[in-house]
Design an enzyme around this catalytic site. Structure first.
Site, PDB file in Angstrom:
ATOM      1  N   ASN A  28       0.867  -1.182   0.000  1.00 54.48           N
ATOM      2  CA  ASN A  28       0.000   0.000   0.000  1.00 54.48           C
ATOM      3  C   ASN A  28       0.902   1.229   0.000  1.00 54.48           C
ATOM      4  O   ASN A  28       1.490   1.574   1.012  1.00 54.48           O
ATOM      5  CB  ASN A  28      -0.900  -0.019   1.246  1.00 54.48           C
ATOM      6  N   TRP A  29       0.979   1.865  -1.175  1.00 50.88           N
ATOM      7  CA  TRP A  29       1.886   3.005  -1.309  1.00 50.88           C
ATOM      8  C   TRP A  29       1.298   4.305  -0.752  1.00 50.88           C
ATOM      9  O   TRP A  29       1.961   5.341  -0.768  1.00 50.88           O
ATOM     10  CB  TRP A  29       2.288   3.180  -2.780  1.00 50.88           C
ATOM     11  N   LYS A  30       0.022   4.241  -0.338  1.00 55.71           N
ATOM     12  CA  LYS A  30      -0.633   5.450   0.210  1.00 55.71           C
ATOM     13  C   LYS A  30      -0.404   6.619  -0.759  1.00 55.71           C
ATOM     14  O   LYS A  30      -0.472   6.419  -1.966  1.00 55.71           O
ATOM     15  CB  LYS A  30      -0.115   5.714   1.621  1.00 55.71           C
ATOM     16  N   HIS A  79      -9.783   1.367   4.693  1.00 56.28           N
ATOM     17  CA  HIS A  79      -8.490   1.613   5.364  1.00 56.28           C
ATOM     18  C   HIS A  79      -8.686   2.618   6.493  1.00 56.28           C
ATOM     19  O   HIS A  79      -9.420   3.590   6.352  1.00 56.28           O
ATOM     20  CB  HIS A  79      -7.445   2.118   4.367  1.00 56.28           C
ATOM     21  N   GLU A 102      -7.010   4.971   7.529  1.00 57.30           N
ATOM     22  CA  GLU A 102      -6.704   6.375   7.240  1.00 57.30           C
ATOM     23  C   GLU A 102      -7.884   7.062   6.552  1.00 57.30           C
ATOM     24  O   GLU A 102      -7.894   8.278   6.391  1.00 57.30           O
ATOM     25  CB  GLU A 102      -5.412   6.475   6.414  1.00 57.30           C
ATOM     26  N   GLU A 142      -5.725  -4.583  10.688  1.00 53.03           N
ATOM     27  CA  GLU A 142      -4.723  -3.534  10.898  1.00 53.03           C
ATOM     28  C   GLU A 142      -5.104  -2.720  12.130  1.00 53.03           C
ATOM     29  O   GLU A 142      -5.930  -1.805  12.028  1.00 53.03           O
ATOM     30  CB  GLU A 142      -4.681  -2.576   9.697  1.00 53.03           C
ATOM     31  N   GLY A 144       2.191   2.739  10.962  1.00 50.39           N
ATOM     32  CA  GLY A 144       3.183   3.809  10.876  1.00 50.39           C
ATOM     33  C   GLY A 144       3.834   4.169  12.204  1.00 50.39           C
ATOM     34  O   GLY A 144       4.465   5.215  12.325  1.00 50.39           O
ATOM     35  N   SER A 192       3.026  -1.617  10.501  1.00 53.86           N
ATOM     36  CA  SER A 192       4.456  -1.632  10.843  1.00 53.86           C
ATOM     37  C   SER A 192       5.179  -2.937  10.502  1.00 53.86           C
ATOM     38  O   SER A 192       6.150  -3.301  11.173  1.00 53.86           O
ATOM     39  CB  SER A 192       4.657  -1.300  12.329  1.00 53.86           C
ATOM     40  N   GLY A 233       2.870  -0.969   4.358  1.00 57.31           N
ATOM     41  CA  GLY A 233       2.954   0.438   3.974  1.00 57.31           C
ATOM     42  C   GLY A 233       4.376   0.838   3.673  1.00 57.31           C
ATOM     43  O   GLY A 233       4.941   0.465   2.628  1.00 57.31           O
TER      44      GLY A 233
HETATM   45  P1  13P Z   1       2.868   0.796   7.695  1.00 54.93           P
HETATM   46  O1  13P Z   1       3.377  -0.527   7.213  1.00 54.93           O
HETATM   47  O2  13P Z   1       3.629   1.956   7.138  1.00 54.93           O
HETATM   48  O3  13P Z   1       2.690   0.824   9.177  1.00 54.93           O
HETATM   49  O4  13P Z   1       1.398   0.973   7.080  1.00 54.93           O
HETATM   50  C1  13P Z   1       0.490  -0.068   7.241  1.00 54.93           C
HETATM   51  C2  13P Z   1      -0.705   0.215   6.426  1.00 54.93           C
HETATM   52  O5  13P Z   1      -1.457   1.119   6.709  1.00 54.93           O
HETATM   53  C3  13P Z   1      -0.925  -0.636   5.261  1.00 54.93           C
HETATM   54  O6  13P Z   1      -2.203  -0.455   4.750  1.00 54.93           O
END
Ligand code: 13P
Length: 248
Positions: free
Chosen positions: A10-12, A98, A100, A166, A172, A209, A230
């Site tokens: 997931n590159w966000k 998600h 976020e 998650e 993060g 993470s 992420g």
């Molecule tokens: P991180 O791996 O950066 O914690 O992000 C996880 C995430 O939100 C994947 O969708």
């Protein structure tokens, strides 16, 4: 097939047109027979989907979007992208719910989005998880139950849904749930889904993470079928290291 492990990047809102080329290493790696059980899926920003779709065409890597609109028809939704548009660009997956995005959308909207995506034959990466406050208040099960039961309303077949657990507080932050806690929550999710959707196959993965240092520990959780990754997916080397450590 059931033996496959999912590695979903997931590159966000990271990456740009140049970073697409950095995935060439992963494409080459994906052709290594030793890692044939690895199903790699890239979920870049919308604007890179087409480029990703082209560059990965001759490999077994799949492409996914990070969200979609719930409407099954085109409509006056400025700035939104439908499941149909995502499918038309060559993507096969979409992340829905998600954390976020959860502050902008209800469980019911998430339910509509899943229905819309499944109608377009997209596979859904459906995210669930509690906040730190909810964990501290010991209501994780209640939160997971609400998220899952509302999201699956009126959905009979769940074989095209990947459930991504998650915990919001692990995203993060470099923090991971301890193994006992993770086991307990994954078990709960597993039981909940199998009670309501008897005998159907589905997959549960973990996100939050994940990196090449901690993945071996996470692999001790027996029901996990992969990871939603992420920041550690942004650099090809880190992403490949996670896969190598997971599959032997
Ligand atoms: P991180 O791996 O950066 O914690 O992000 C996880 C995430 O939100 C994947 O969708």
């Amino acid at each position: 097939m059931t033996n496959n492990m999912f590695f979903i990047a997931n590159w966000k809102m990271f990456g740009d047109i140049r970073s697409v080329n950095s995935t060439k290493k992963v494409i080459k790696f994906s052709k290594n027979k030793k890692y044939k059980r690895a199903q790699i899926i890239y979920c870049p920003p919308y604007t890179l989907l087409e480029k990703f779709s082209k560059i990965t065409k001759k490999s077994k890597i799949k492409i996914g979007a990070q969200n979609c609109h719930y409407s099954q028809r085109p409509g006056p939704f400025t700035g939104s992208i439908s499941a149909n548009l995502i499918k038309s660009i060559g993507a096969n997956y979409v992340i829905i719910g998600h954390s976020e995005n959860r502050s902008f959308e209800s469980d019911l909207i998430i339910n509509k989005k899943i229905i819309s995506a499944l109608k377009e034959n997209l596979k859904v990466i459906f995210c669930i998880g509690e906040t730190y406050k909810e964990k501290k208040n010991n209501i994780t099960f209640r939160v997971l139950k609400r998220q899952i039961s509302t999201a699956l309303k009126n959905i009979k077949k769940i074989n095209n849904i990947i459930f991504a657990y998650e915990p919001r507080w692990a995203i993060g932050t470099g923090k991971l749930p301890n193994l006992a806690e993770l086991n307990k929550n994954i078990n709960y999710i597993n039981n909940l889904i199998s009670e309501t959707k008897k005998k159907q196959t589905y997959k549960i993965i973990y996100g939050g993470s994940v990196n090449s240092e901690n993945v071996s520990e996470l692999l001790k959780i027996k029901d996990l079928k992969g990871f939603l990754i992420g920041s550690a997916s942004l650099k090809s080397k880190n992403f490949i290291d996670i896969i190598k450590k997971s599959i032997n």
